[in-house]
Scaffold this active site. Structure first.
Site, PDB file in Angstrom:
ATOM      1  N   LYS A 169     -53.106  56.562 -42.367  1.00  0.00           N
ATOM      2  CA  LYS A 169     -53.186  56.661 -43.571  1.00  0.00           C
ATOM      3  C   LYS A 169     -51.912  55.038 -43.719  1.00  0.00           C
ATOM      4  O   LYS A 169     -51.254  54.522 -42.383  1.00  0.00           O
ATOM      5  CB  LYS A 169     -52.287  57.973 -43.816  1.00  0.00           C
ATOM      6  CG  LYS A 169     -51.339  57.642 -42.860  1.00  0.00           C
ATOM      7  CD  LYS A 169     -50.393  59.056 -42.569  1.00  0.00           C
ATOM      8  CE  LYS A 169     -49.384  58.863 -41.447  1.00  0.00           C
ATOM      9  NZ  LYS A 169     -49.127  60.310 -41.088  1.00  0.00           N
TER      10      LYS A 169
ATOM     11  N   ARG B 136     -42.500  71.256 -44.472  1.00  0.00           N
ATOM     12  CA  ARG B 136     -42.481  70.362 -45.633  1.00  0.00           C
ATOM     13  C   ARG B 136     -44.537  70.900 -46.369  1.00  0.00           C
ATOM     14  O   ARG B 136     -43.710  70.072 -47.080  1.00  0.00           O
ATOM     15  CB  ARG B 136     -43.228  69.073 -44.377  1.00  0.00           C
ATOM     16  CG  ARG B 136     -42.869  67.450 -45.237  1.00  0.00           C
ATOM     17  CD  ARG B 136     -43.507  66.857 -44.625  1.00  0.00           C
ATOM     18  NE  ARG B 136     -44.171  66.502 -43.284  1.00  0.00           N
ATOM     19  CZ  ARG B 136     -44.799  65.594 -42.777  1.00  0.00           C
ATOM     20  NH1 ARG B 136     -44.226  64.506 -42.717  1.00  0.00           N
ATOM     21  NH2 ARG B 136     -45.963  65.985 -41.952  1.00  0.00           N
TER      22      ARG B 136
ATOM     23  N   TYR C 230     -25.647  33.792 -44.466  1.00  0.00           N
ATOM     24  CA  TYR C 230     -25.492  34.247 -46.136  1.00  0.00           C
ATOM     25  C   TYR C 230     -24.074  35.717 -45.835  1.00  0.00           C
ATOM     26  O   TYR C 230     -24.604  36.040 -44.686  1.00  0.00           O
ATOM     27  CB  TYR C 230     -25.802  35.606 -46.541  1.00  0.00           C
ATOM     28  CG  TYR C 230     -27.003  34.276 -48.064  1.00  0.00           C
ATOM     29  CD1 TYR C 230     -27.057  33.671 -48.626  1.00  0.00           C
ATOM     30  CD2 TYR C 230     -28.609  34.939 -47.139  1.00  0.00           C
ATOM     31  CE1 TYR C 230     -27.421  33.386 -49.221  1.00  0.00           C
ATOM     32  CE2 TYR C 230     -29.251  34.349 -48.355  1.00  0.00           C
ATOM     33  CZ  TYR C 230     -28.617  33.442 -49.176  1.00  0.00           C
ATOM     34  OH  TYR C 230     -29.666  32.841 -50.372  1.00  0.00           O
TER      35      TYR C 230
ATOM     36  N   MET D 294     -34.092  35.617 -47.619  1.00  0.00           N
ATOM     37  CA  MET D 294     -35.652  36.572 -47.743  1.00  0.00           C
ATOM     38  C   MET D 294     -36.367  35.846 -47.355  1.00  0.00           C
ATOM     39  O   MET D 294     -37.503  35.969 -46.833  1.00  0.00           O
ATOM     40  CB  MET D 294     -35.223  36.513 -49.570  1.00  0.00           C
ATOM     41  CG  MET D 294     -36.532  36.922 -50.005  1.00  0.00           C
ATOM     42  SD  MET D 294     -36.958  36.479 -51.680  1.00  0.00           S
ATOM     43  CE  MET D 294     -35.511  37.344 -52.452  1.00  0.00           C
TER      44      MET D 294
HETATM   45  C1  LIG Z   1     -49.160  60.936 -39.432  1.00  0.00           C
HETATM   46  C2  LIG Z   1     -49.668  62.582 -39.516  1.00  0.00           C
HETATM   47  C3  LIG Z   1     -50.266  62.002 -37.884  1.00  0.00           C
HETATM   48  C4  LIG Z   1     -50.345  61.213 -36.630  1.00  0.00           C
HETATM   49  O1  LIG Z   1     -48.308  61.348 -36.434  1.00  0.00           O
HETATM   50  P1  LIG Z   1     -48.933  59.823 -35.211  1.00  0.00           P
HETATM   51  O2  LIG Z   1     -47.450  60.403 -35.075  1.00  0.00           O
HETATM   52  O3  LIG Z   1     -48.619  58.309 -36.013  1.00  0.00           O
HETATM   53  O4  LIG Z   1     -49.473  59.486 -33.927  1.00  0.00           O
HETATM   54  C5  LIG Z   1     -51.051  63.115 -37.617  1.00  0.00           C
HETATM   55  N1  LIG Z   1     -50.757  64.700 -38.627  1.00  0.00           N
HETATM   56  C6  LIG Z   1     -50.340  64.714 -39.726  1.00  0.00           C
HETATM   57  C7  LIG Z   1     -51.119  65.793 -40.680  1.00  0.00           C
HETATM   58  C8  LIG Z   1     -49.672  63.333 -39.929  1.00  0.00           C
HETATM   59  O5  LIG Z   1     -49.432  63.543 -41.311  1.00  0.00           O
END
Ligand SMILES: *Cc1c(COP(=O)(O)O)cnc(C)c1O
Length: 359
Positions: free
Chosen positions: A35, A131, A254, A302
């Site tokens: 993801k 969640r 800065y 930046m």
């Molecule tokens: C993001 C996610 C994972 C992976 O988590 P990591 O900590 O990156 O291994 C696994 N299961 C779900 C439901 C997630 O949202």
């Protein structure tokens, strides 16, 4: 020559990290989480490299899955948040995606839809993260509805997600597992993210879902728990583009937040928050210059940042700089910046080009 700031990707490290995950997984199948553009690494590159090595991929949503399908990735892909509206289901079926069902609305949409083919489903149960996921009390009923639903393929997977697996000393994960085990469904199951895969063998079940560890970083909160067997896939590099002596009492950058306490050699580096380096990183944050540890001196701007390289060997214009990655874990930089490596990786902009250095 172009601006010397880039994100190098070591795909051999990725494959080695998958092997570590497979070893830990035992007989469980491995779903690699890609993801958020594969945690900022570039989803297509990473998914193409992972596809032959894992049993499935996972993304957050349909849009992320479609990018992979358009690039020719054929592995099964689970949508971890499911769909946001009923009309997405036709595409889920058409592109052979796997669907999370995490609430009663999503279940009803699936039951009402007319689909070209049944969709493999993962029923998400909330065991304490609060969640996403259906209530434990509804699990048996929802699982039964999925089993009877003609739009759901056979044998849905039952899954849950840990709130505190990054902190192996606490009891929260064991409490979640107890609730999960008590759900009386005869289903394949999944619970483990990276941290649980590393530290909680009882969470392996039939599928494990590592993300972060595959990119070679430690998901564990305690820096002393670092995981020696993993190698970073991403190394964020740049070069020194200017050098100057700053007299004692003079400031750098800065807001004049760094004031030299002695005659100080300052190297200017061609990367800043516009490249994804955190502006919150304070004076003292480690940076590797010509392979040696130096420290950030002055506020990150930046396009540039400044580093105290006083006393280091062989520093000149063009000297190589590592901002994180090989030799400097992103989580170490993240701790200075008050966040986690997950955030630094996923919020990297496209400005620094991704370059595969070890195919
Ligand atoms: C993001 C996610 C994972 C992976 O988590 P990591 O900590 O990156 O291994 C696994 N299961 C779900 C439901 C997630 O949202």
């Amino acid at each position: 020559m172009s601006r010397p700031t880039q994100v190098s990707l070591n795909l051999q490290a990725l494959r080695d990290n998958v092997a570590v995950a497979r070893d830990l997984a035992g007989a469980a199948r491995v779903m690699a989480v890609v993801k958020a553009d594969a945690y900022g690494h570039g989803a297509v590159t990473i998914a193409a490299a992972l596809s032959p090595l894992v049993d499935a991929l996972a993304v957050a949503c349909l849009e992320e899955a479609l990018v992979l399908r358009a690039a020719g990735v054929e592995a099964p892909i689970l949508l971890l948040e499911g769909v946001f509206a009923e009309d997405e289901l036709a595409q889920v079926a058409a592109h052979s995606l796997w669907l999370t069902v995490a609430n009663l609305e999503q279940l009803a949409w699936l039951e009402q839809a007319t689909l070209s083919t049944p969709v493999p489903c993962w029923l998400k149960v909330d065991t304490g993260m609060n969640r996403l996921g259906i209530r434990v009390a509804d699990a048996v009923n929802c699982y039964g509805r999925l089993e009877r639903c003609s739009n759901a393929a056979d044998r849905p997977v039952l899954y849950t997600h840990f709130a505190c697996a990054d902190n192996p000393g606490n009891t929260a994960s064991a409490e979640q597992l107890e609730l999960f085990n008590a759900v009386p469904c005869n289903a394949p199951r999944s619970a483990a993210n990276s941290a649980a895969l590393l530290c909680l063998p009882a969470s392996r079940y039939d599928w494990v879902r590592p993300g972060y560890m595959l990119y070679g970083n430690s998901p564990l909160a305690d820096p002393d728990d670092n995981v020696q067997s993993l190698q970073p896939v991403m190394t964020f590099t740049s070069r020194v583009i200017a050098l100057r002596e700053v007299a004692a009492g003079r400031s750098v950058g800065y807001g004049a937040t760094f004031v030299a306490r002695r005659p100080t050699l300052i190297a200017t580096i061609a990367a800043g928050y516009g490249d994804g380096y955190p502006r919150q990183a304070p004076n003292g944050t480690p940076v590797l210059v010509n392979g040696q540890r130096a420290t950030l001196a002055g506020r990150v701007s930046m396009d540039m940042l400044t580093v105290d390289v006083t006393g280091l060997e062989g520093i000149e214009i063009g000297s190589a700089v590592t901002l994180w990655g090989d030799g400097l874990p992103v989580d170490e930089v993240a701790r200075y910046a008050g966040t986690v490596g997950y955030e630094l990786l996923t919020r990297l902009p496209s400005r620094p080009p991704r370059v595969v250095t070890a195919p």
